[in-house]
Design a protein around this motif. Structure first.
Motif, short mmCIF file in Angstrom:
data_model
loop_
_atom_site.label_atom_id
_atom_site.label_comp_id
_atom_site.label_asym_id
_atom_site.label_seq_id
_atom_site.Cartn_x
_atom_site.Cartn_y
_atom_site.Cartn_z
N THR A 19 0.84 -1.20 0.00
CA THR A 19 0.00 0.00 0.00
C THR A 19 0.88 1.25 0.00
OG1 THR A 19 -1.61 -1.23 1.30
CG2 THR A 19 -1.92 1.15 1.18
N ALA A 20 1.93 1.21 0.82
CA ALA A 20 2.82 2.38 0.91
C ALA A 20 3.45 2.69 -0.43
CB ALA A 20 3.90 2.13 1.97
N SER A 21 3.91 1.64 -1.15
CA SER A 21 4.56 1.91 -2.44
C SER A 21 3.54 2.38 -3.48
CB SER A 21 5.32 0.68 -2.94
OG SER A 21 4.43 -0.33 -3.31
N ALA A 22 2.30 1.84 -3.41
CA ALA A 22 1.26 2.29 -4.34
C ALA A 22 0.96 3.77 -4.13
CB ALA A 22 -0.01 1.47 -4.16
N ILE A 23 0.86 4.18 -2.85
CA ILE A 23 0.61 5.60 -2.55
C ILE A 23 1.80 6.45 -3.00
CG2 ILE A 23 0.23 7.29 -0.68
CD1 ILE A 23 -1.26 5.03 0.82
N GLY A 24 3.01 5.90 -2.76
CA GLY A 24 4.22 6.62 -3.17
C GLY A 24 4.25 6.84 -4.68
N ILE A 25 3.86 5.82 -5.45
CA ILE A 25 3.86 5.94 -6.92
C ILE A 25 2.82 6.98 -7.37
CG2 ILE A 25 3.27 4.71 -9.07
CD1 ILE A 25 4.65 2.23 -7.78
N ASP A 26 1.63 6.92 -6.74
CA ASP A 26 0.59 7.92 -7.05
C ASP A 26 1.11 9.34 -6.79
OD1 ASP A 26 -1.20 6.04 -7.79
OD2 ASP A 26 -2.41 6.10 -5.97
N PHE A 27 1.80 9.48 -5.65
CA PHE A 27 2.33 10.79 -5.27
C PHE A 27 3.38 11.26 -6.28
CE2 PHE A 27 5.20 13.54 -2.80
CZ PHE A 27 4.27 14.46 -2.32
N LEU A 28 4.24 10.33 -6.69
CA LEU A 28 5.29 10.66 -7.66
C LEU A 28 4.67 11.06 -9.00
CD1 LEU A 28 8.41 10.61 -7.90
CD2 LEU A 28 8.20 8.35 -8.93
N GLN A 29 3.65 10.30 -9.44
CA GLN A 29 2.99 10.61 -10.72
C GLN A 29 2.36 12.01 -10.66
OE1 GLN A 29 0.25 7.32 -11.32
NE2 GLN A 29 1.67 6.35 -12.73
N MET A 30 1.76 12.31 -9.49
CA MET A 30 1.14 13.63 -9.34
C MET A 30 2.20 14.74 -9.48
SD MET A 30 -0.67 15.16 -5.93
CE MET A 30 0.90 15.50 -5.16
N ILE A 31 3.33 14.53 -8.83
CA ILE A 31 4.41 15.53 -8.90
C ILE A 31 4.89 15.70 -10.34
CG2 ILE A 31 6.78 16.09 -8.14
CD1 ILE A 31 4.72 16.41 -5.90
N ILE A 32 5.05 14.55 -11.05
CA ILE A 32 5.52 14.61 -12.45
C ILE A 32 4.51 15.39 -13.30
CG2 ILE A 32 5.99 13.23 -14.54
CD1 ILE A 32 7.09 11.03 -12.67
N MET A 33 3.22 15.14 -13.08
CA MET A 33 2.20 15.86 -13.87
C MET A 33 2.21 17.35 -13.53
SD MET A 33 1.11 13.77 -15.99
CE MET A 33 0.05 14.93 -16.81
N PHE A 34 2.45 17.69 -12.26
CA PHE A 34 2.56 19.11 -11.88
C PHE A 34 3.74 19.74 -12.62
CE2 PHE A 34 0.43 18.91 -7.39
CZ PHE A 34 -0.77 18.60 -8.01
N ILE A 35 4.84 18.99 -12.70
CA ILE A 35 6.03 19.53 -13.39
C ILE A 35 5.73 19.71 -14.89
CG2 ILE A 35 8.42 19.00 -14.08
CD1 ILE A 35 8.71 17.59 -11.32
N ILE A 36 5.06 18.70 -15.50
CA ILE A 36 4.72 18.80 -16.93
C ILE A 36 3.80 20.01 -17.16
CG2 ILE A 36 3.44 17.68 -18.82
CD1 ILE A 36 4.55 14.99 -17.76
N GLY A 37 2.80 20.15 -16.30
CA GLY A 37 1.89 21.31 -16.40
C GLY A 37 2.67 22.61 -16.28
N GLY A 38 3.62 22.63 -15.32
CA GLY A 38 4.45 23.83 -15.11
C GLY A 38 5.31 24.13 -16.33
N ILE A 39 5.86 23.08 -16.94
CA ILE A 39 6.70 23.29 -18.14
C ILE A 39 5.86 23.89 -19.27
CG2 ILE A 39 7.99 22.08 -19.97
CD1 ILE A 39 8.96 20.11 -17.78
N LEU A 40 4.63 23.37 -19.45
CA LEU A 40 3.77 23.89 -20.52
C LEU A 40 3.44 25.36 -20.28
CD1 LEU A 40 1.34 20.87 -21.10
CD2 LEU A 40 3.26 21.59 -22.52
N ILE A 41 3.16 25.69 -19.00
CA ILE A 41 2.86 27.09 -18.67
C ILE A 41 4.10 27.95 -18.90
CG2 ILE A 41 2.26 28.67 -16.77
CD1 ILE A 41 0.48 26.39 -15.66
#
Lengths: 392, 49
Positions: A19-41
């Protein structure tokens, strides 16, 4: 977010590593998407790369990846949120791409095409990239509809890309396809020159072309959108939505009695639809659908498509020169893509660099306008031919 | 990449490419004819002159 952290802490305390690693992966994916969104902006604001589209897409990519948000679908009930509703009612039913075409039609002046009609052939030749990229995408393991939609990025035509992807029900690919289409469109001044230089000699780039300025009658400009729609519609009825919308916009521009509607279409309608289209597409970029190898390949394929398109136009011009007395500057062929007027400007700039007294702008603009027609026709061909094979 | 798996799709893609390019050229040739013919319509003020 808080509950995500709470779940992570309790999973760690209970020794539940899965469960901890699944939550960690979700968290990492969220951060990556924030970075991608930031790059586009960042690209939109700092580099001025298609800001009207990339900024809303970037922001949409951020807000749809905030944990437990219900802007697309409610995490528990599955009901549509605001942007889920917008997607279903404006993009899934192809409304927005068609409205954008009305706006584009109201902005296009086909006069240069009447002055140099032969440039229309470059609008066809430069679509080579669409089909070549489709084949490359198939070789990389994409299905036929996916490959067709990826190839359409090469049309340098965002609405057509979205329209085709949507018609093939490729919702999960609309985000990456749109980002690729609009990013590369803004990179035309960087992508095209090296390809053109690699395929032409200095002498070829110096070729001067004759241009005779002549007036075009109003009746011709009014009849053109009507006749074109009827011809395209009779050959490929599936193309009527796209060509019809484009030509309707052009008709209200040229008729001379609907100036207010024409201005509304080219300004208010265009701005409003672009605003909502961008952010709605951005909200389809949810991490689980976006972060995969397909997205990465689509970005690479987009570049391949633009290179093939440019090469197709240049090589076709060189082929024609084998039979012509009055040579064509092969660079003009590269303007047969839909990125208007950027591609025409790039060609004129390159011609001037080789010979300060060389003016090929009018021919390039004509090829560029032809590219806008050609890209819609090519997108329609993909829609018709692939659609028939997969039984759409 | 397994060629045997991709082969049928690739051939379908080739078919789409061939007919697609032919279709684009055919339609734009028709547009060329339309533009050329419409371009011959004289301007109204020229007619009155």
């Amino acid at each position: 977010m808080v509950s995500m952290i709470n779940d992570l802490i309790s999973a760690l305390m209970n020794g539940d590593t899965a469960t901890a690693s699944a939550i960690g992966i979700d968290f990492l994916q969220m951060i990556i998407m924030f970075i991608i969104g930031g790059i586009l902006i960042y690209l939109a604001i700092k580099k001025d790369y298609e800001p009207a589209l990339l900024l809303p897409i970037g922001f949409g990519a951020i807000i749809c990846n905030i944990p437990f948000t219900s802007i697309v679908t409610h995490p528990e009930t599955g009901e549509l949120g605001v942007f889920g509703f917008l997607y279903e009612t404006t993009i899934a039913n192809e409304l927005f791409p068609v409205l954008i075409f009305i706006a584009v039609g109201a902005m296009i002046d086909f006069t240069p095409l009447f002055q140099t009609p032969s440039m229309l052939f470059f609008g066809a030749a430069a679509q080579f990239g669409i089909f070549a990229t489709m084949l490359v995408a198939i070789l990389l393991g994409f299905s036929l509809p996916e490959a067709g939609a990826i190839g359409v990025i090469g049309a340098a035509d965002g609405p057509t890309t979205i329209y085709v992807a949507n018609a093939f029900k490729l919702k999960e690919l609309i985000g990456p396809l749109s980002v690729a289409a609009y990013s590369y469109m803004s990179l035309v001044p960087i992508i095209q020159p090296p390809v053109i230089k690699a395929l032409t000699t200095k002498e070829e780039r110096k070729i001067r072309m004759e241009f005779k300025q002549r007036n075009v009658s109003k009746l011709a400009k009014i009849l053109f959108p009507i006749v074109v729609t009827v011809i395209a519609g009779l050959i490929a009825p599936e193309s009527v939505a796209l060509i019809g919308a484009l030509m309707f916009g052009n008709l209200i521009r040229e008729c001379g009695v609907l100036n207010r509607l024409s201005e509304t279409a080219s300004n208010v309608l265009s701005n409003l639809v672009t605003l909502l289209l961008g952010i709605t597409i951005g909200t389809t970029m949810q991490a689980d659908a976006f972060l995969n190898w397909k997205t990465l390949l689509i970005m690479v394929m987009g570049l391949v498509a633009f290179i093939f398109d440019t090469a197709g136009g240049v090589l076709f011009a060189k082929f024609l020169n084998l039979f012509r007395k009055q040579k064509i500057n092969p660079m003009v062929g590269a303007a047969g893509i839909s990125a208007f007027p950027m591609s025409a400007r790039v060609i004129q700039k390159m011609a001037k660099e080789e010979d300060p007294m060389n003016f090929v702008l009018m021919q390039s603009v004509a090829a560029n306008v032809a590219g806008q027609l050609g890209s819609v026709v090519a997108g329609s061909m993909i829609l018709v031919l692939v659609g028939r094979i997969i039984g759409l | 990449m397994n060629w045997e798996v991709i082969k049928p799709t690739f051939y379908q893609g080739l078919e789409v490419m061939l007919y697609g390019l032919l279709g684009v050229f055919a339609v734009l040739i028709l547009f060329y004819i339309v533009v050329t013919l419409l371009g011959r319509i004289p301007e109204k003020n020229q007619e009155s002159e």
